[in-house]
Design a protein around this motif. Structure first.
Motif, PDB file in Angstrom:
ATOM      1  N   MET A   1     -69.186  -8.541 -98.375  1.00 28.12           N
ATOM      2  CA  MET A   1     -69.356  -7.100 -98.509  1.00 28.12           C
ATOM      3  C   MET A   1     -69.768  -6.512 -97.159  1.00 28.12           C
ATOM      4  O   MET A   1     -70.681  -7.022 -96.513  1.00 28.12           O
ATOM      5  N   THR A   2     -69.130  -5.468 -96.699  1.00 27.50           N
ATOM      6  CA  THR A   2     -69.375  -4.911 -95.375  1.00 27.50           C
ATOM      7  C   THR A   2     -70.427  -3.836 -95.435  1.00 27.50           C
ATOM      8  O   THR A   2     -70.369  -2.947 -96.272  1.00 27.50           O
ATOM      9  N   ASP A   3     -71.386  -3.882 -94.510  1.00 22.29           N
ATOM     10  CA  ASP A   3     -72.372  -2.811 -94.384  1.00 22.29           C
ATOM     11  C   ASP A   3     -71.842  -1.815 -93.377  1.00 22.29           C
ATOM     12  O   ASP A   3     -71.848  -2.066 -92.165  1.00 22.29           O
ATOM     13  N   ILE A   4     -71.379  -0.669 -93.850  1.00 22.60           N
ATOM     14  CA  ILE A   4     -70.717   0.303 -92.983  1.00 22.60           C
ATOM     15  C   ILE A   4     -71.673   0.855 -91.938  1.00 22.60           C
ATOM     16  O   ILE A   4     -71.286   1.150 -90.804  1.00 22.60           O
ATOM     17  N   ALA A   5     -72.961   0.983 -92.276  1.00 20.27           N
ATOM     18  CA  ALA A   5     -73.922   1.560 -91.333  1.00 20.27           C
ATOM     19  C   ALA A   5     -74.063   0.698 -90.082  1.00 20.27           C
ATOM     20  O   ALA A   5     -74.341   1.213 -88.993  1.00 20.27           O
ATOM     21  N   ASP A   6     -73.903  -0.610 -90.213  1.00 18.22           N
ATOM     22  CA  ASP A   6     -74.052  -1.519 -89.090  1.00 18.22           C
ATOM     23  C   ASP A   6     -72.721  -1.888 -88.454  1.00 18.22           C
ATOM     24  O   ASP A   6     -72.670  -2.725 -87.550  1.00 18.22           O
ATOM     25  N   ALA A   7     -71.636  -1.317 -88.914  1.00 17.71           N
ATOM     26  CA  ALA A   7     -70.317  -1.689 -88.429  1.00 17.71           C
ATOM     27  C   ALA A   7     -70.025  -1.012 -87.092  1.00 17.71           C
ATOM     28  O   ALA A   7     -70.608   0.027 -86.754  1.00 17.71           O
ATOM     29  N   PRO A   8     -69.118  -1.561 -86.316  1.00 11.39           N
ATOM     30  CA  PRO A   8     -68.721  -0.918 -85.069  1.00 11.39           C
ATOM     31  C   PRO A   8     -68.097   0.447 -85.319  1.00 11.39           C
ATOM     32  O   PRO A   8     -67.638   0.757 -86.419  1.00 11.39           O
ATOM     33  N   THR A   9     -68.066   1.257 -84.262  1.00 12.85           N
ATOM     34  CA  THR A   9     -67.545   2.615 -84.390  1.00 12.85           C
ATOM     35  C   THR A   9     -66.102   2.624 -84.875  1.00 12.85           C
ATOM     36  O   THR A   9     -65.709   3.441 -85.712  1.00 12.85           O
ATOM     37  N   SER A  10     -65.280   1.710 -84.373  1.00 14.77           N
ATOM     38  CA  SER A  10     -63.878   1.670 -84.777  1.00 14.77           C
ATOM     39  C   SER A  10     -63.732   1.384 -86.261  1.00 14.77           C
ATOM     40  O   SER A  10     -62.889   1.982 -86.945  1.00 14.77           O
ATOM     41  N   SER A  18     -59.787   5.879 -94.282  1.00 14.47           N
ATOM     42  CA  SER A  18     -59.391   5.338 -95.586  1.00 14.47           C
ATOM     43  C   SER A  18     -60.004   6.132 -96.728  1.00 14.47           C
ATOM     44  O   SER A  18     -59.371   6.363 -97.747  1.00 14.47           O
ATOM     45  N   THR A  19     -61.264   6.573 -96.559  1.00 11.23           N
ATOM     46  CA  THR A  19     -61.922   7.379 -97.581  1.00 11.23           C
ATOM     47  C   THR A  19     -61.198   8.704 -97.790  1.00 11.23           C
ATOM     48  O   THR A  19     -60.966   9.139 -98.925  1.00 11.23           O
ATOM     49  N   ALA A  20     -60.818   9.344 -96.676  1.00 17.97           N
ATOM     50  CA  ALA A  20     -60.078  10.602 -96.786  1.00 17.97           C
ATOM     51  C   ALA A  20     -58.732  10.374 -97.466  1.00 17.97           C
ATOM     52  O   ALA A  20     -58.278  11.189 -98.275  1.00 17.97           O
ATOM     53  N   ARG A  21     -58.093   9.232 -97.164  1.00 16.25           N
ATOM     54  CA  ARG A  21     -56.809   8.914 -97.789  1.00 16.25           C
ATOM     55  C   ARG A  21     -56.983   8.709 -99.290  1.00 16.25           C
ATOM     56  O   ARG A  21     -56.149   9.133-100.087  1.00 16.25           O
ATOM     57  N   VAL A  22     -58.079   8.052 -99.661  1.00 13.80           N
ATOM     58  CA  VAL A  22     -58.360   7.830-101.086  1.00 13.80           C
ATOM     59  C   VAL A  22     -58.548   9.158-101.807  1.00 13.80           C
ATOM     60  O   VAL A  22     -58.027   9.382-102.898  1.00 13.80           O
ATOM     61  N   LEU A  23     -59.309  10.070-101.191  1.00 13.36           N
ATOM     62  CA  LEU A  23     -59.531  11.377-101.808  1.00 13.36           C
ATOM     63  C   LEU A  23     -58.217  12.130-101.974  1.00 13.36           C
ATOM     64  O   LEU A  23     -57.946  12.720-103.025  1.00 13.36           O
ATOM     65  N   ASP A 267     -63.008   4.442-105.890  1.00 12.67           N
ATOM     66  CA  ASP A 267     -62.265   4.050-104.694  1.00 12.67           C
ATOM     67  C   ASP A 267     -63.066   4.307-103.422  1.00 12.67           C
ATOM     68  O   ASP A 267     -63.087   3.473-102.511  1.00 12.67           O
ATOM     69  N   VAL A 268     -63.714   5.475-103.365  1.00 12.70           N
ATOM     70  CA  VAL A 268     -64.497   5.804-102.174  1.00 12.70           C
ATOM     71  C   VAL A 268     -65.670   4.850-102.018  1.00 12.70           C
ATOM     72  O   VAL A 268     -65.927   4.315-100.929  1.00 12.70           O
ATOM     73  N   ALA A 269     -66.408   4.594-103.107  1.00 16.79           N
ATOM     74  CA  ALA A 269     -67.573   3.720-103.027  1.00 16.79           C
ATOM     75  C   ALA A 269     -67.184   2.301-102.628  1.00 16.79           C
ATOM     76  O   ALA A 269     -67.809   1.693-101.747  1.00 16.79           O
ATOM     77  N   LEU A 270     -66.142   1.760-103.250  1.00 16.77           N
ATOM     78  CA  LEU A 270     -65.737   0.387-102.934  1.00 16.77           C
ATOM     79  C   LEU A 270     -65.157   0.284-101.531  1.00 16.77           C
ATOM     80  O   LEU A 270     -65.341  -0.726-100.846  1.00 16.77           O
ATOM     81  N   THR A 271     -64.467   1.330-101.094  1.00 14.90           N
ATOM     82  CA  THR A 271     -63.941   1.320 -99.733  1.00 14.90           C
ATOM     83  C   THR A 271     -65.072   1.331 -98.713  1.00 14.90           C
ATOM     84  O   THR A 271     -65.074   0.557 -97.749  1.00 14.90           O
ATOM     85  N   ARG A 272     -66.065   2.173 -98.927  1.00 13.42           N
ATOM     86  CA  ARG A 272     -67.176   2.267 -97.979  1.00 13.42           C
ATOM     87  C   ARG A 272     -68.049   1.011 -98.003  1.00 13.42           C
ATOM     88  O   ARG A 272     -68.745   0.723 -97.032  1.00 13.42           O
ATOM     89  N   LEU A 278     -58.896  -2.457 -96.372  1.00 12.77           N
ATOM     90  CA  LEU A 278     -58.574  -1.151 -95.790  1.00 12.77           C
ATOM     91  C   LEU A 278     -57.076  -0.939 -95.670  1.00 12.77           C
ATOM     92  O   LEU A 278     -56.583   0.180 -95.844  1.00 12.77           O
ATOM     93  N   LYS A 279     -56.333  -1.987 -95.402  1.00 16.86           N
ATOM     94  CA  LYS A 279     -54.887  -1.788 -95.220  1.00 16.86           C
ATOM     95  C   LYS A 279     -54.194  -1.435 -96.525  1.00 16.86           C
ATOM     96  O   LYS A 279     -53.074  -0.928 -96.527  1.00 16.86           O
ATOM     97  N   ASN A 280     -54.846  -1.725 -97.670  1.00 20.29           N
ATOM     98  CA  ASN A 280     -54.219  -1.452 -98.968  1.00 20.29           C
ATOM     99  C   ASN A 280     -54.666  -0.143 -99.563  1.00 20.29           C
ATOM    100  O   ASN A 280     -54.247   0.198-100.653  1.00 20.29           O
ATOM    101  N   VAL A 281     -55.597   0.552 -98.945  1.00 21.35           N
ATOM    102  CA  VAL A 281     -56.147   1.770 -99.510  1.00 21.35           C
ATOM    103  C   VAL A 281     -55.253   2.961 -99.187  1.00 21.35           C
ATOM    104  O   VAL A 281     -54.777   3.069 -98.081  1.00 21.35           O
TER     105      VAL A 281
END
Length: 281
Positions: A1-10, A18-23, A267-272, A278-281
């Motif tokens: 499970m990825t922690d988005i807060a600690d992830a690199p900027t990219s 991906s979140t915007a695409r899901v919305l 979708d947004v919660a699981l993506t974040r 990410l490639k499938n979202v």
């Protein structure tokens, strides 16, 4: 499970995209669903030759709710009933989901509890609620307790099955690691099983929304006599067919909106959280 807060900027930028695409995808699917349902509704009326006095199409309901001289009164009446029904649906949804989550956790911690309680859940699932409703009404009265029980029964079984499946989908290797380091069964549940069950939990939430609305309508029809469920019967007996169809349209639209909203949130919660590729979202 990825922690988005600690992830690199990219990676954070990719997740935001991906979140915007899901919305966007969720809104598009909702619009397509509305169009398909509306077209299918009108086509079925034509195909079955339903009498225009009884069968009302989209144009008739639009006139009843928007353009007719009495449209404001019609909207006030039906929207008031709809809010009552949605309130009842929330009570049943919360009751059923909380019981399902608690039971699933107990089943995960103690298989003996599962063997004792699962037959009861199967019984509640197999007995028609129409047959049980008079007994439930006698026991709990014609108030919110009955709404909670009937709505909770509708929600309980599918939510329970999904959550139990999600809890048992956790990696045995990760569970073994917790036990090797001295963790208890509850620690393994909290650290491994519950996070792994999030997709199944969100699926349970999503499918429970229309179930909760169905339970609310049933409780109103059989017990409380208010809301959309309580208003349809008198409208049919008085041949108020535009009111009947408009009631069905409003409650169906509410169910579609809430279902799609839950889908977008899932979708947004699981993506974040990094639980959707990410490639499938």
């Amino acid at each position: 499970m990825t922690d988005i807060a600690d992830a690199p900027t990219s990676l954070r930028r990719e997740v935001a995209t991906s979140t915007a695409r899901v919305l966007g995808r969720g809104l598009l699917m909702f619009a397509v669903t509305l169009v398909v349902v509306t077209v299918l509704w009108q086509v079925l009326l034509w195909a079955f030759g339903v009498n225009a006095y009884v069968g009302k199409g989209p144009a008739d309901i639009w006139a009843f709710l928007v353009t007719a001289p009495a449209a404001p009164e019609n909207r006030d009446l039906l929207l008031g009933r709809l809010w009552v029904t949605l309130g009842h649906a929330f009570i049943g949804f919360a009751a059923g989901l909380v019981v399902a989550l608690a039971a699933a956790i107990l089943f995960q911690l103690n298989r003996g509890v599962e063997h004792a309680l699962m037959p009861l859940a199967m019984l509640l699932r197999s007995v028609p609620l129409v047959a049980m409703a008079p007994v439930i009404t006698l026991v709990f009265g014609r108030d919110l307790w009955t709404v909670a029980v009937i709505g909770g029964i509708v929600v309980l079984f599918p939510a329970l099955v999904n959550i139990v499946f999600g809890l048992r989908s956790a990696s045995p290797q990760m569970t073994d690691v917790v036990h090797v380091y001295g963790g208890s069964a509850f620690t393994a549940l909290r650290k491994v099983a519950l996070p792994s069950s999030l997709p199944a939990f969100f699926a349970a939430v999503r499918i429970s929304v229309p179930g909760a609305i169905t339970g609310a309508l049933l409780a109103e029809w059989l017990a409380t006599s208010d809301g959309i469920g309580g208003g349809i019967g008198p409208a049919i007996s008085q041949s108020k067919f535009p009111e009947v169809w408009a009631s069905v349209v409003l409650v169906t639209a509410a169910a579609l909106i809430l279902y799609n909203l839950m889908q977008v949130i899932e979708d947004v919660a699981l993506t974040r959280m990094g639980m959707h590729p990410l490639k499938n979202v």
